[in-house]
Design an enzyme around this catalytic site. Structure first.
Site, PDB file in Angstrom:
ATOM      1  CG  HIS A  28       8.738  -6.683  45.458  1.00  0.00           C
ATOM      2  ND1 HIS A  28       9.040  -6.483  47.347  1.00  0.00           N
ATOM      3  CD2 HIS A  28       8.917  -5.485  45.601  1.00  0.00           C
ATOM      4  CE1 HIS A  28       9.998  -5.744  47.577  1.00  0.00           C
ATOM      5  NE2 HIS A  28      10.176  -5.251  46.663  1.00  0.00           N
ATOM      6  CG  HIS A  35       8.578  -0.887  49.549  1.00  0.00           C
ATOM      7  ND1 HIS A  35       7.404  -0.778  48.254  1.00  0.00           N
ATOM      8  CD2 HIS A  35       9.135  -1.522  49.174  1.00  0.00           C
ATOM      9  CE1 HIS A  35       8.010  -1.865  47.535  1.00  0.00           C
ATOM     10  NE2 HIS A  35       9.859  -1.916  48.010  1.00  0.00           N
ATOM     11  CB  CYS A  70      19.432  -1.865  45.844  1.00  0.00           C
ATOM     12  SG  CYS A  70      19.808  -1.177  44.248  1.00  0.00           S
ATOM     13  CG  HIS A  72      13.061  -3.138  50.882  1.00  0.00           C
ATOM     14  ND1 HIS A  72      14.144  -4.991  49.662  1.00  0.00           N
ATOM     15  CD2 HIS A  72      12.486  -2.236  49.583  1.00  0.00           C
ATOM     16  CE1 HIS A  72      13.431  -4.421  48.503  1.00  0.00           C
ATOM     17  NE2 HIS A  72      12.606  -3.369  48.569  1.00  0.00           N
ATOM     18  CD  GLU A  90      22.320  -6.918  47.535  1.00  0.00           C
ATOM     19  OE1 GLU A  90      22.972  -6.415  47.358  1.00  0.00           O
ATOM     20  OE2 GLU A  90      21.295  -6.255  47.839  1.00  0.00           O
ATOM     21  CE1 TYR A 107      12.387   0.747  40.624  1.00  0.00           C
ATOM     22  CE2 TYR A 107      13.123   2.550  42.869  1.00  0.00           C
ATOM     23  CZ  TYR A 107      13.213   1.031  41.896  1.00  0.00           C
ATOM     24  OH  TYR A 107      13.496   0.340  41.931  1.00  0.00           O
ATOM     25  CD  GLU A 117      11.811  -3.500  43.489  1.00  0.00           C
ATOM     26  OE1 GLU A 117      11.135  -2.821  44.358  1.00  0.00           O
ATOM     27  OE2 GLU A 117      11.872  -4.905  43.606  1.00  0.00           O
ATOM     28  CD  GLU A 119      12.314  -0.349  45.785  1.00  0.00           C
ATOM     29  OE1 GLU A 119      12.503  -1.840  46.274  1.00  0.00           O
ATOM     30  OE2 GLU A 119      13.280   0.358  45.339  1.00  0.00           O
ATOM     31  CD1 TRP A 164      18.472   0.435  41.586  1.00  0.00           C
ATOM     32  CD2 TRP A 164      16.523  -0.383  41.075  1.00  0.00           C
ATOM     33  NE1 TRP A 164      19.012  -0.528  41.150  1.00  0.00           N
ATOM     34  CE2 TRP A 164      17.837  -1.685  41.283  1.00  0.00           C
ATOM     35  CE3 TRP A 164      15.592  -1.616  40.572  1.00  0.00           C
ATOM     36  CZ2 TRP A 164      18.001  -2.540  41.255  1.00  0.00           C
ATOM     37  CZ3 TRP A 164      15.795  -2.706  40.161  1.00  0.00           C
ATOM     38  CH2 TRP A 164      16.810  -3.241  40.609  1.00  0.00           C
TER      39      TRP A 164
END
Length: 557
Positions: A28, A35, A70, A72, A90, A107, A117, A119, A164
């Site tokens: 980032h 990604h 959120c 990855h 989280e 986005y 960002e 993604e 997002w």
């Protein structure tokens, strides 16, 4: 392929074809490649959706509200497995009924820091399972809200939310995605009980409007300021942190726990106030003013107490002094930093007064009394510490004036005034607020001595280091002997030792002072809740007040 144990993200081509992997912490940048990622929206048994507020020390979009989770997928990791892993990390939750609802969402957004960002971010929904245990390094606050309220809030004030979620929520609504326990099509009624009743008038409706008003007001302030101030960037402060209005915006919008606006909201609802009325507009306006006044108090308080940190970040006077040194400014950088912080606080107070100038006169008069009360409390705090006051009456008076009244009792009454509350309703709110205000102030005392720096954002033991005349200090003077008593005499003076604060933290706990304060807090909460029994307040308001009281009493920051 087995799931790798390294924290990597999957890089993809524009058509979604995997191209390789890169470390998550380094990918980032200002030129982040496309990604894989995901977004999860979680619902509970009542059909409410979970929103979370990103921790204030997050690298990108700190402090904004967003969806539940959120993350990855790692190389070789299935999407569902990635969702469950990150959800556990989280929020400490698991998920049932996991559904992929927007498989092709993507986005690109740029944070204020310049980090991008970018993604390919499929959106999933599911039902939450388990007890919520947020990781404070990821999540600073959370709330369960109705789906229609979230849709309305994001469409009205998208800047309050992550970029997002501001894109995803309208898509989910417009495409009529079938959400877990969705009542749009089933027509099911809300579950019975106080929790469901309180959600009919959620505090989020007021809090969202407060942030929108603050953003609008501070935009206006920047325009007026720009017409008055000399052209070009300000000397010394140019770049970061920027001129005072920009700095104020950074510190105010989307920041803090918004406890005072919550108190305004529940005082209004408990007195029979209705949303979408002019009266509710008054609540939003005075709540925004309270948050701005609170920022004024923090900025000045940090200078008076010589506190280096606030909310986990350098205090304003520290930032300005550092900037002075970086550019080789003329004069004393410490004095410059303090002067700038005081000006920033003055600007906040000026804006707070502007916000209330259109309110009914009864609310403006009450606002004036609140301001005097706050300043009297701060004066008593300073003079009491200088005089080494150790009497309980003084400690309780300072706690009430400086903390409990303007945080709890006064905001409740301002909300009640906006709703034209009856004398009986205001009397109940007064008793409830007085007891809860004491609990709030004493919880502040506990956190000021034993709070976790990583959670509170301020160094542990700060109140001891300054020798503040708190309830804990008063009880300590009665209980401590020997070396601990000698340390109490040294702290806050040039003779203080580095070992004094940890010594006092241990000694006070071993002497039972912490336990005694906890007992007092529990008693005040019990008395506050007792004031609501068989009261003339609305059931919705009582439910909200009870829930908020427990959050206030047992908070960790």
């Amino acid at each position: 392929m087995s799931v790798t144990q390294t924290d990597e993200v999957v890089l993809v081509a524009d058509d979604g074809t995997p191209l390789g992997a890169a470390p998550r912490t380094s990918v980032h940048t200002a030129e982040t490649p496309l990604h894989q990622a995901f977004s999860l929206y979680l619902f509970d048994e009542q059909g409410r959706v979970l929103i979370t507020r990103r921790a204030l020390d997050k690298l990108t979009w700190p402090g904004v509200w967003t969806n539940a989770c959120c993350g990855h997928p790692r190389p070789g990791e299935e999407l569902g497995d990635a969702v469950r892993r990150r959800l556990g990390e989280e929020l400490g939750l698991t998920v049932d009924d996991l559904q992929l609802v927007l498989p092709d969402f993507r986005y690109r957004a740029v944070d204020a820091s310049g980090i991008v960002e970018h993604e390919l971010c499929p959106v999933l929904v599911g039902r939450a399972v388990g007890d919520l245990r947020p990781d404070p390094t990821e999540v600073s606050e959370h709330a369960w809200v109705s789906w229609p309220d979230l849709v309305t809030a994001i469409r009205a004030t998208p800047s309050v939310y992550s970029p997002w979620s501001a894109l995803q929520v309208p898509l989910l609504e417009d495409e009529q995605v079938r959400l877990p326990l969705d009542r749009r099509s089933t027509g099911a009624a809300p579950a019975p009980g106080p929790q469901a009743t309180a959600e009919a008038v959620p505090a989020s409706s007021t809090l969202t409007a407060v942030d929108a008003l603050l953003s609008s007001e501070l935009t206006w302030m920047r325009q007026v300021w720009g017409a008055i101030a000399p052209d070009g960037e300000p000397d010394v402060l140019g770049g970061e942190p920027g001129d005072l209005p920009e700095w104020l915006h950074t510190l105010l919008v989307g920041q803090g726990k918004r406890l005072r606006p919550q108190m305004c909201h529940w005082g209004f609802v408990a007195s029979g106030g209705q949303l979408d009325t002019r009266c509710h507009d008054d609540v939003v306006r005075v709540a925004a003013a309270l948050e701005t006044l609170h920022l004024f108090a923090m900025l000045h308080d940090d200078v008076m107490d010589q506190s280096d940190e606030r909310r986990g970040r350098p205090a304003a006077h520290v930032v300005a002094a550092r900037r002075h040194r970086e550019v080789g400014g003329h004069g004393d950088p410490l004095r410059f930093g303090e002067n700038i912080a005081l000006l920033l606080g003055d600007l906040a107070h000026s804006e707070a007064d502007r916000l209330v100038h259109t309110l009914p006169s009864v609310m403006r008069d009450y606002w004036y009394e609140l301001n005097l009360e706050l300043i009297v409390g701060q004066r008593a705090d300073l003079t009491g510490a200088a005089a080494r006051r150790t009497d309980l009456a003084h400690a309780e008076a300072v706690a009430a004036l400086k903390s409990g009244a303007y945080t709890i009792e006064r905001p409740l009454q301002l909300g009640a005034l906006a709703a034209s509350a009856t004398p009986q309703q205001r009397e109940v709110l007064g008793r409830f607020g007085w007891h809860l205000g004491r609990a709030f102030a004493w919880r502040d005392d506990v956190l000021g001595v034993w709070g976790d720096h990583a959670v509170t954002g301020k160094p542990s033991g700060d109140d001891l280091r300054e020798g503040k005349s708190t309830l804990i200090w008063v009880l300590g003077t009665e209980q401590l002997r020997g070396e601990a008593a000698a340390a109490m005499q040294r702290v806050g003076t040039p003779e203080a030792l580095e070992s004094d604060v940890p010594l006092l933290q241990r000694a006070l706990e071993e002497a039972g002072v912490r336990e005694e304060v906890e007992v007092r807090i529990a008693a005040e909460i019990e008395a506050a809740e007792a004031a609501l029994v068989d009261s003339p307040l609305t059931p919705e308001g009582v439910a909200g007040l009870r829930e908020t009281a427990r959050l206030v009493a047992w908070r960790t920051a």
